[in-house]
Design an enzyme around this catalytic site. Structure first.
Site, PDB file in Angstrom:
ATOM      1  N   HIS A   1       0.858  -1.185   0.000  1.00  0.00           N
ATOM      2  CA  HIS A   1       0.000   0.000   0.000  1.00  0.00           C
ATOM      3  C   HIS A   1       0.898   1.239   0.000  1.00  0.00           C
ATOM      4  CE1 HIS A   1      -3.731  -2.181   1.746  1.00  0.00           C
ATOM      5  NE2 HIS A   1      -3.837  -2.043   0.446  1.00  0.00           N
TER       6      HIS A   1
ATOM      7  N   LYS B   1       5.120   1.570   1.018  1.00  0.00           N
ATOM      8  CA  LYS B   1       6.068   1.380  -0.094  1.00  0.00           C
ATOM      9  C   LYS B   1       7.513   1.594   0.343  1.00  0.00           C
ATOM     10  CE  LYS B   1       2.848   2.360  -3.865  1.00  0.00           C
ATOM     11  NZ  LYS B   1       2.302   1.033  -3.866  1.00  0.00           N
TER      12      LYS B   1
ATOM     13  N   THR C   1       2.788  -5.189  -8.318  1.00  0.00           N
ATOM     14  CA  THR C   1       1.795  -4.308  -8.896  1.00  0.00           C
ATOM     15  C   THR C   1       2.522  -3.027  -9.332  1.00  0.00           C
ATOM     16  OG1 THR C   1       1.233  -3.626  -6.638  1.00  0.00           O
ATOM     17  CG2 THR C   1      -0.214  -5.236  -7.685  1.00  0.00           C
ATOM     18  N   GLY C   2       1.903  -2.286 -10.240  1.00  0.00           N
ATOM     19  CA  GLY C   2       2.520  -1.208 -11.004  1.00  0.00           C
ATOM     20  C   GLY C   2       3.471  -0.268 -10.317  1.00  0.00           C
ATOM     21  N   THR C   3       2.947   0.619  -9.494  1.00  0.00           N
ATOM     22  CA  THR C   3       3.788   1.638  -8.874  1.00  0.00           C
ATOM     23  C   THR C   3       4.859   0.999  -8.012  1.00  0.00           C
ATOM     24  OG1 THR C   3       1.859   3.105  -8.832  1.00  0.00           O
ATOM     25  CG2 THR C   3       3.752   3.748  -7.500  1.00  0.00           C
ATOM     26  N   THR C   4       4.485   0.005  -7.236  1.00  0.00           N
ATOM     27  CA  THR C   4       5.438  -0.683  -6.376  1.00  0.00           C
ATOM     28  C   THR C   4       6.550  -1.305  -7.208  1.00  0.00           C
ATOM     29  OG1 THR C   4       3.706  -1.140  -4.742  1.00  0.00           O
ATOM     30  CG2 THR C   4       5.701  -2.491  -4.626  1.00  0.00           C
TER      31      THR C   4
ATOM     32  N   GLY D   1      -2.361  -1.396  -8.445  1.00  0.00           N
ATOM     33  CA  GLY D   1      -3.425  -2.097  -7.723  1.00  0.00           C
ATOM     34  C   GLY D   1      -4.820  -1.567  -7.995  1.00  0.00           C
TER      35      GLY D   1
ATOM     36  N   ASP E   1      -4.065  -5.839  -8.647  1.00  0.00           N
ATOM     37  CA  ASP E   1      -4.357  -6.882  -7.653  1.00  0.00           C
ATOM     38  C   ASP E   1      -5.085  -8.044  -8.317  1.00  0.00           C
ATOM     39  OD1 ASP E   1      -3.273  -5.365  -5.511  1.00  0.00           O
ATOM     40  OD2 ASP E   1      -5.174  -4.313  -5.250  1.00  0.00           O
TER      41      ASP E   1
ATOM     42  N   ASP F   1      -1.462  -1.768   4.763  1.00  0.00           N
ATOM     43  CA  ASP F   1      -1.735  -0.824   5.839  1.00  0.00           C
ATOM     44  C   ASP F   1      -3.145  -1.073   6.369  1.00  0.00           C
ATOM     45  OD1 ASP F   1      -2.177   1.279   7.544  1.00  0.00           O
ATOM     46  OD2 ASP F   1      -1.641   2.838   6.098  1.00  0.00           O
TER      47      ASP F   1
ATOM     48  N   HIS G   1      -9.538   0.303  -3.356  1.00  0.00           N
ATOM     49  CA  HIS G   1      -9.600  -1.021  -3.968  1.00  0.00           C
ATOM     50  C   HIS G   1      -9.548  -2.144  -2.919  1.00  0.00           C
ATOM     51  CE1 HIS G   1      -5.354  -0.176  -3.520  1.00  0.00           C
ATOM     52  NE2 HIS G   1      -5.065  -1.428  -3.768  1.00  0.00           N
TER      53      HIS G   1
ATOM     54  N   ASP H   1     -10.624  -5.566  -3.951  1.00  0.00           N
ATOM     55  CA  ASP H   1      -9.616  -6.270  -4.747  1.00  0.00           C
ATOM     56  C   ASP H   1      -8.554  -6.890  -3.861  1.00  0.00           C
ATOM     57  OD1 ASP H   1     -10.941  -5.381  -7.037  1.00  0.00           O
ATOM     58  OD2 ASP H   1      -9.654  -3.622  -7.236  1.00  0.00           O
TER      59      ASP H   1
ATOM     60  N   ARG I   1      -7.851 -13.833  -0.622  1.00  0.00           N
ATOM     61  CA  ARG I   1      -8.674 -15.044  -0.718  1.00  0.00           C
ATOM     62  C   ARG I   1      -8.080 -16.013  -1.718  1.00  0.00           C
ATOM     63  NH1 ARG I   1     -11.907 -17.182  -4.106  1.00  0.00           N
ATOM     64  NH2 ARG I   1     -13.542 -18.597  -3.469  1.00  0.00           N
TER      65      ARG I   1
END
Length: 152
Positions: A19, A23, A45-48, A66, A71, A91, A98, A101, A107
């Protein structure tokens, strides 16, 4: 549903997610474990993913951000047995737009029985576990068998 066995190889397919407020922690953690992680296939995921790649120099396959579907992409890779482990610095104090997601990702990781770390301490435990450097058989849903019974 019946189960079958899936082999997780020595070279792991590891997903890294964080989150926004976590980061920096994931970047710091990844830098500290860079040598160990470098021999594995990394996804994020993208930014991370872009931040981790820039800050660590590691090769990382970046998905969408995300909130933009990353996600869900990651969940699809887990269901396709293309992700062996999920490290998600999340967090719990801040709701993200999201969140459904994120819940679905957690899950599907549980359904497909992959190891999941949700904070730095659990991530350290996973990386330092004896099984991390070994081939491991895990029990997973026998989806092919399920389809054969239903459609057979």
């Amino acid at each position: 549903m019946k189960t079958t066995v899936r082999l997780i190889t020595k070279q792991k397919q590891i997903a890294l997610v964080a989150h926004d407020s976590c980061k920096k922690d994931l970047i710091r953690w990844t830098k500290a474990h860079k040598e160990l992680l470098s021999s594995h296939q990394l996804y994020a995921t993208g930014t991370t993913g872009h931040l981790l790649s820039r800050e660590t120099g590691l090769a990382i396959t970046s998905l969408l951000s995300g909130p933009m579907g990353g996600d869900q992409q990651l969940g699809g890779l887990i269901a396709e047995k293309k992700i062996d482990m999920l490290i998600f610095f999340w967090d719990p104090m801040n709701a993200a737009p999201h969140d459904p997601d994120v819940k679905a990702l957690m899950r599907i990781a549980t359904v497909w029985n992959i190891p999941v770390a949700i904070n730095e301490t659990s991530a350290n435990f996973l990386l330092n576990a004896e099984l991390f450097n070994q081939e491991v058989n895990v029990s997973v849903p026998d989806y092919d068998g399920y389809l054969a019974e239903r459609l057979g």
